[in-house]
Every structure is written in C-alpha cells, then in structure tokens.
Design an enzyme around this catalytic site. Structure first.
Site, PDB file in Angstrom:
ATOM      1  N   ASN A   1     157.018  96.513 122.434  1.00  0.00           N
ATOM      2  CA  ASN A   1     157.658  95.227 122.349  1.00  0.00           C
ATOM      3  C   ASN A   1     157.306  94.586 120.986  1.00  0.00           C
ATOM      4  OD1 ASN A   1     158.597  94.969 124.960  1.00  0.00           O
ATOM      5  ND2 ASN A   1     156.518  94.218 125.509  1.00  0.00           N
TER       6      ASN A   1
ATOM      7  N   ASP B   1     144.977 100.273 130.280  1.00  0.00           N
ATOM      8  CA  ASP B   1     145.412  98.914 130.026  1.00  0.00           C
ATOM      9  C   ASP B   1     144.348  98.439 131.130  1.00  0.00           C
ATOM     10  OD1 ASP B   1     146.602  96.516 130.706  1.00  0.00           O
ATOM     11  OD2 ASP B   1     148.079  97.413 129.210  1.00  0.00           O
ATOM     12  N   ILE B   2     143.882  97.252 130.781  1.00  0.00           N
ATOM     13  CA  ILE B   2     142.930  96.564 131.619  1.00  0.00           C
ATOM     14  C   ILE B   2     143.620  95.435 132.572  1.00  0.00           C
ATOM     15  CG2 ILE B   2     140.725  97.054 130.363  1.00  0.00           C
ATOM     16  CD1 ILE B   2     140.940  94.126 129.578  1.00  0.00           C
TER      17      ILE B   2
ATOM     18  N   HIS C   1     151.942  98.537 119.625  1.00  0.00           N
ATOM     19  CA  HIS C   1     151.232  99.058 120.717  1.00  0.00           C
ATOM     20  C   HIS C   1     152.449  99.695 121.575  1.00  0.00           C
ATOM     21  CE1 HIS C   1     151.233  95.052 122.083  1.00  0.00           C
ATOM     22  NE2 HIS C   1     151.199  95.398 123.231  1.00  0.00           N
ATOM     23  N   PHE C   2     152.181 101.018 122.283  1.00  0.00           N
ATOM     24  CA  PHE C   2     153.083 101.592 123.289  1.00  0.00           C
ATOM     25  C   PHE C   2     152.372 101.639 124.463  1.00  0.00           C
ATOM     26  CE2 PHE C   2     154.068 102.815 118.986  1.00  0.00           C
ATOM     27  CZ  PHE C   2     155.432 102.913 118.973  1.00  0.00           C
ATOM     28  N   HIS C   3     153.270 101.233 125.603  1.00  0.00           N
ATOM     29  CA  HIS C   3     152.626 101.250 126.882  1.00  0.00           C
ATOM     30  C   HIS C   3     152.953 102.635 127.767  1.00  0.00           C
ATOM     31  CE1 HIS C   3     151.471  97.021 127.488  1.00  0.00           C
ATOM     32  NE2 HIS C   3     152.123  96.764 126.656  1.00  0.00           N
TER      33      HIS C   3
ATOM     34  N   HIS D   1     158.448  89.609 124.083  1.00  0.00           N
ATOM     35  CA  HIS D   1     157.264  89.929 125.154  1.00  0.00           C
ATOM     36  C   HIS D   1     156.161  90.644 124.693  1.00  0.00           C
ATOM     37  CE1 HIS D   1     160.058  88.511 128.365  1.00  0.00           C
ATOM     38  NE2 HIS D   1     160.980  89.242 127.966  1.00  0.00           N
ATOM     39  N   GLN D   2     156.031  90.247 123.369  1.00  0.00           N
ATOM     40  CA  GLN D   2     154.720  91.083 122.660  1.00  0.00           C
ATOM     41  C   GLN D   2     153.828  90.153 122.774  1.00  0.00           C
ATOM     42  OE1 GLN D   2     155.048  92.164 118.667  1.00  0.00           O
ATOM     43  NE2 GLN D   2     153.094  93.099 118.596  1.00  0.00           N
TER      44      GLN D   2
END
Length: 139
Positions: free
Chosen positions: A85, A33-34, A98-100, A91-92
């Site tokens: 999300n 993640d940037i 996507h999965f964090h 909060h998307q």
C-alpha cells in the site's frame, strides 16, 4: 510522514526493536507481522527508508520478490496475497515501504487472510484509451 528516526521499521532493521526475523539480506528484512490477519502473515521491507514504492531506488528492489517467493514456497499455503500500500487513502499505516505476505488458508473463506472488495468502475473503452495514452506518454 514519519521520519527516519521515528520509523518503527527502521528501528526493527537497526535491532532496536526485536522481531521474528525470517530472511535478511543486504537490502531487505523479512519478519513475522505482529498484528497478523492470518497465521503466517509476514512482512518484507527494504532496509532503505522510503515512504512509498515510487520513492524507493531501483537498486534497493532486487531482493524483495525473491524473499517473498521464498516465504511463499516455505509457507506451504497454495493461496496467498502479496499486498503493498502507498499512502493513507490506500491503507498504508507505516510510512516505510513494505510488502505483506498473507496466506489464505484453504476453506477459511473470509475468516482468515485478506478480504478484498473489487469495485469495478465500469470505464468505457474510450476512458481506458485516454488513461492508457496519458500513462504511456509518461513512461
């Protein structure tokens, strides 16, 4: 909702935007993640463009959990969150599933990693039963 053509994750998948690639299979891409909230924060995304999890075909889900598991094991962190999300109120920020993977470093408290509130609603057993009946009847 972003279109396929303007989706930043689709552009990353196509190689139009560079990334710190960790894992790639036929169906998923995992990368750093940037805008991390902790050292080692990364994303696992399906290559299939779907805005929300319920829009993602089941045949595109098979590599997601194995990729997250590999990253979790390789990271060396004992504690971490897996976050996914769906929709702006949830909060998307990017309209592509996507999965964090978010490490929670030991001793970091709320200074690193995901900070979550858990506002229990205090529902009665009857309310829970009603919700159960509604959901179970639709499955």
């Amino acid at each position: 909702m972003s279109s396929l053509a303007s989706c930043i994750f689709c552009k990353i998948i196509k190689g139009e935007i560079p990334c710190f690639k960790l894992i790639e299979t036929e169906t998923v891409l995992a990368f750093m993640d940037i805008g991390p909230i902790a050292k080692g924060h990364c994303l696992v995304i399906p290559k299939y463009h779907a805005a929300k999890l319920a829009d993602l075909p089941e045949d595109q889900m098979g590599d997601i959990l194995p990729a997250l598991t590999k990253i979790a094991k390789a990271s060396g962190y004992e504690d971490y969150n897996i976050l996914q999300n769906n929709g702006r109120p949830a909060h998307q920020e990017v309209d592509h599933v996507h999965f964090h993977y978010i490490p929670k470093p030991a001793g970091a408290g709320d200074k690193a990693g995901l900070v979550v509130g858990w506002p229990i609603q205090g529902l009665s057993k009857e309310d829970i039963q009603k919700a159960y009946d509604e959901l179970k009847g639709k499955l």
